[in-house]
Design a protein around this motif. Structure first.
Motif, PDB file in Angstrom:
ATOM      1  N   GLU A 153       0.544 -49.829  27.501  1.00  0.00           N
ATOM      2  CA  GLU A 153       0.224 -50.539  26.254  1.00  0.00           C
ATOM      3  C   GLU A 153       1.461 -51.292  25.754  1.00  0.00           C
ATOM      4  O   GLU A 153       1.384 -52.464  25.410  1.00  0.00           O
ATOM      5  CB  GLU A 153      -0.194 -49.501  25.208  1.00  0.00           C
ATOM      6  N   ILE A 159      -9.437 -57.727  24.553  1.00  0.00           N
ATOM      7  CA  ILE A 159      -8.625 -56.561  24.905  1.00  0.00           C
ATOM      8  C   ILE A 159      -7.163 -56.804  24.546  1.00  0.00           C
ATOM      9  O   ILE A 159      -6.508 -55.955  23.948  1.00  0.00           O
ATOM     10  CB  ILE A 159      -8.781 -56.234  26.407  1.00  0.00           C
ATOM     11  N   GLN A 202      -6.597 -56.505  20.879  1.00  0.00           N
ATOM     12  CA  GLN A 202      -6.661 -55.104  20.423  1.00  0.00           C
ATOM     13  C   GLN A 202      -5.402 -54.325  20.796  1.00  0.00           C
ATOM     14  O   GLN A 202      -4.901 -53.543  19.990  1.00  0.00           O
ATOM     15  CB  GLN A 202      -7.885 -54.417  21.030  1.00  0.00           C
ATOM     16  N   VAL A 203      -4.914 -54.565  22.019  1.00  0.00           N
ATOM     17  CA  VAL A 203      -3.704 -53.851  22.464  1.00  0.00           C
ATOM     18  C   VAL A 203      -2.528 -54.255  21.580  1.00  0.00           C
ATOM     19  O   VAL A 203      -1.761 -53.405  21.107  1.00  0.00           O
ATOM     20  CB  VAL A 203      -3.391 -54.152  23.954  1.00  0.00           C
ATOM     21  N   SER A 221      -2.868 -52.639  18.112  1.00  0.00           N
ATOM     22  CA  SER A 221      -2.581 -51.194  18.069  1.00  0.00           C
ATOM     23  C   SER A 221      -1.099 -50.937  18.318  1.00  0.00           C
ATOM     24  O   SER A 221      -0.522 -50.000  17.761  1.00  0.00           O
ATOM     25  CB  SER A 221      -3.466 -50.421  19.047  1.00  0.00           C
TER      26      SER A 221
END
Lengths: 235, 77
Positions: B41, B65, B68-69, B72
């Motif tokens: 990540e 994706i 989102q990575v 986060s």
């Protein structure tokens, strides 16, 4: 329908699911351990050594179920060429190997006080060893073959061949004379296990299944990120 | 009573060892899997940050994706 198994769609739910499982896991684990180690009665013949069953049996079930899922997804992948299935099988395999090895080790620890020996080349135990070899071959195919497409193809073939071993494991106690006892829990309702032992067994199975889901989600997420990272310039 | 619980009527070694091996293996695999996930990540987020502003914008628009990575990762630091 196929959009439901799209990694982008699944990815959105992974963190939520991981957090949910983390929030209930330790409470369930505590309940399951209380039942398995304190509340469940000792066996009339095996005494307290029967408590090993609460880790041995779920481990063996998960080891078998994981390989069956891997093999079925490999067959589907051969037919429909869905890459997502390969990611899922690759994520399940280490878990399956771990639980198969745990079943063998805890089985050996159970064998010493009940059979008087750590190890015997019994049909059930030998077929479980064969299963662990198939898991190792499956994982090695991914580790050793550099070309990803070829690695997926090789691992799919290994899984499909290995599927033959699953009924052998299941029926080994019926087909051959073995030290291993026949199944006490049957889906047709003729189980010979008392509820006081079945409940902790099911609770422990639930806890270990949640653990599997947790690891599978994390491994799957890692695989998706790895692929996205590799293709970052192509995005 | 506690002594009985620990000795398990003579089967303590086998019972406790089985549970200890199972749960310590589970804990080790959990720790390793978590660490690997976080490492990937972090590396992915860093690579995204190294892109030029326009490239990053394009990647984040096209890949749910990736966004989102990055979100986060930014939340975790």
């Amino acid at each position: 329908m196929l959009d439901l198994i799209n990694p982008s769609r699944i990815f959105h739910w992974i963190d939520k699911l991981i957090n949910f499982i983390n929030s209930i896991f330790f409470i369930l684990l505590l309940i399951a351990l209380t039942f398995a180690l304190i509340l469940s009665p000792p066996d009339y013949l095996q005494g307290d050594s029967v408590r090993i069953m609460y880790v041995h049996v779920p481990s063996a079930w998960i080891g078998l179920a994981s390989f069956t899922v891997i093999a079925l997804l490999s067959i589907l992948n051969f037919i429909f060429k869905i890459k997502n299935f390969s990611l899922i099988t690759k994520s399940i395999a280490p878990l399956g190997l771990m639980f198969t090895c745990l079943a063998i080790v805890t089985g050996s620890l159970w064998g010493k006080p009940t059979w008087g020996t750590w190890w015997v080349w019994d049909a059930r135990i030998t077929s479980m060893v064969v299963l662990s070899i198939f898991y190792i071959l499956f994982i090695l195919a991914h580790k050793l073959i550099k070309d990803e497409g070829k690695a997926y193809k090789a691992s799919n073939i290994i899984a499909i061949i290995g599927l033959v071993n699953i009924p052998v494991i299941k029926y080994s106690v019926d087909w051959w004379n073995t030290l291993h006892q026949p199944a006490s829990i049957k889906l047709d309702g003729t189980s010979s296990i008392h509820t006081s032992m079945l409940l902790p067994l099911m609770l422990m199975l639930l806890v270990l299944l949640l653990y599997c889901a947790l690891i599978l989600l994390m491994k799957y997420k890692t695989e998706i990120i790895r692929i996205k990272r590799k293709n970052i310039k192509r995005i | 009573m506690i002594e009985n619980f620990i000795s398990m009527n003579g089967y303590g070694l086998f019972v406790w060892l089985s549970f200890a091996i199972t749960f310590s293996t589970c804990a080790i695999i959990y720790y390793k899997t978590y660490k690997t996930m976080k490492k990937y990540e972090k590396e992915f987020a860093k690579e995204l940050e190294q892109l030029s502003v326009s490239e990053r914008q394009l990647v984040l628009e096209k890949s749910r994706i990736a966004s989102q990575v990055l979100a986060s990762y930014n939340k975790s630091i």
